[in-house]
Design a protein around this motif. Sequence first.
Motif, PDB file in Angstrom:
ATOM      1  N   GLU A  85       6.142   8.928  -4.705  1.00 49.40           N
ATOM      2  CA  GLU A  85       6.030  10.385  -4.530  1.00 49.40           C
ATOM      3  C   GLU A  85       7.251  10.945  -3.796  1.00 49.40           C
ATOM      4  OE1 GLU A  85       4.581  13.885  -5.448  1.00 49.40           O
ATOM      5  OE2 GLU A  85       3.651  12.014  -6.084  1.00 49.40           O
ATOM      6  N   LYS A  86       7.744  10.234  -2.797  1.00 49.51           N
ATOM      7  CA  LYS A  86       8.970  10.672  -2.088  1.00 49.51           C
ATOM      8  C   LYS A  86      10.167  10.692  -3.033  1.00 49.51           C
ATOM      9  CE  LYS A  86       7.617   9.025   2.486  1.00 49.51           C
ATOM     10  NZ  LYS A  86       7.861   8.034   3.546  1.00 49.51           N
TER      11      LYS A  86
ATOM     12  N   GLU B 100       0.806  -1.222   0.000  1.00 54.14           N
ATOM     13  CA  GLU B 100       0.000   0.000   0.000  1.00 54.14           C
ATOM     14  C   GLU B 100       0.838   1.270   0.000  1.00 54.14           C
ATOM     15  OE1 GLU B 100      -2.730  -0.291   3.246  1.00 54.14           O
ATOM     16  OE2 GLU B 100      -3.638  -2.124   2.463  1.00 54.14           O
ATOM     17  N   GLN B 101       2.124   1.153   0.296  1.00 55.28           N
ATOM     18  CA  GLN B 101       2.987   2.330   0.384  1.00 55.28           C
ATOM     19  C   GLN B 101       3.708   2.632  -0.922  1.00 55.28           C
ATOM     20  OE1 GLN B 101       5.531   1.343   3.626  1.00 55.28           O
ATOM     21  NE2 GLN B 101       3.992   1.763   5.178  1.00 55.28           N
TER      22      GLN B 101
ATOM     23  N   GLN C 231       2.715   3.989  -3.763  1.00 56.09           N
ATOM     24  CA  GLN C 231       2.463   5.349  -4.268  1.00 56.09           C
ATOM     25  C   GLN C 231       3.168   6.405  -3.414  1.00 56.09           C
ATOM     26  OE1 GLN C 231       1.016   6.320  -7.089  1.00 56.09           O
ATOM     27  NE2 GLN C 231       0.763   4.173  -7.633  1.00 56.09           N
ATOM     28  N   ASP C 232       3.137   6.210  -2.102  1.00 57.07           N
ATOM     29  CA  ASP C 232       3.820   7.157  -1.213  1.00 57.07           C
ATOM     30  C   ASP C 232       5.321   7.168  -1.470  1.00 57.07           C
ATOM     31  OD1 ASP C 232       1.411   7.825  -0.027  1.00 57.07           O
ATOM     32  OD2 ASP C 232       1.655   6.395   1.628  1.00 57.07           O
ATOM     33  N   MET C 233       5.884   5.983  -1.655  1.00 56.49           N
ATOM     34  CA  MET C 233       7.330   5.897  -1.894  1.00 56.49           C
ATOM     35  C   MET C 233       7.699   6.537  -3.227  1.00 56.49           C
ATOM     36  SD  MET C 233       8.382   2.209  -0.372  1.00 56.49           S
ATOM     37  CE  MET C 233      10.116   2.561  -0.486  1.00 56.49           C
TER      38      MET C 233
END
Length: 186
Positions: A153-154, A146-147, A149-151
């Motif tokens: 973006e980072k 689930e992470q 997309q967050d990764m």
Amino acid sequence: MAGGLSLRNENPQDPQTENNQRHSSEQWKRRKKNDTQREGPGETKQPKIDADFLEPSVLLDETHYQEGYKSGYNDGLPSGKEEGRQVGLKMGFQAGEELGFYQGCLDVWMSATCIDQNAFSARVRKNIEQLAALVRSYPLSDPENEQVQDMMEKIRLKFRVITASLGAKLEYEGRLASSKQEIEYL
């Protein structure tokens, strides 16, 4: 009937006959009660309107709906899996392509740092190392993480920080934006 055969057992002492008579009179009372309704205390009974005349068509409609649903589900299952496979392949390729772009930039910057330690400021080198750690920690083998997309973006944000610090105009938009401009000038 004397001397003849009787089709019904009229013996009032027979428990079976008594049971049947009681059962049929209870059914009659229930039917009568369901067929009429009271409008209020002391008022006459009005026959109840039977709304069950639509029941067969409603049941037929429901049956057709269920059959259609099952048929559609069974037909859609293989095509849905194939479409999911195609979309997954496309999305996976896009993520891999973007990560490859960032890794390629990192390789160039790391090579420049190996040749000349003072090629970049300490702050830019720190950001490059942080970007390298983010790219390495990206879960390539776990697409359901689930992470993801967050990764990503980072990684994009860290890349922008580095390019802004270097004054470079590198962007990733499916392919290099700067190479699009170079091709136009040719």
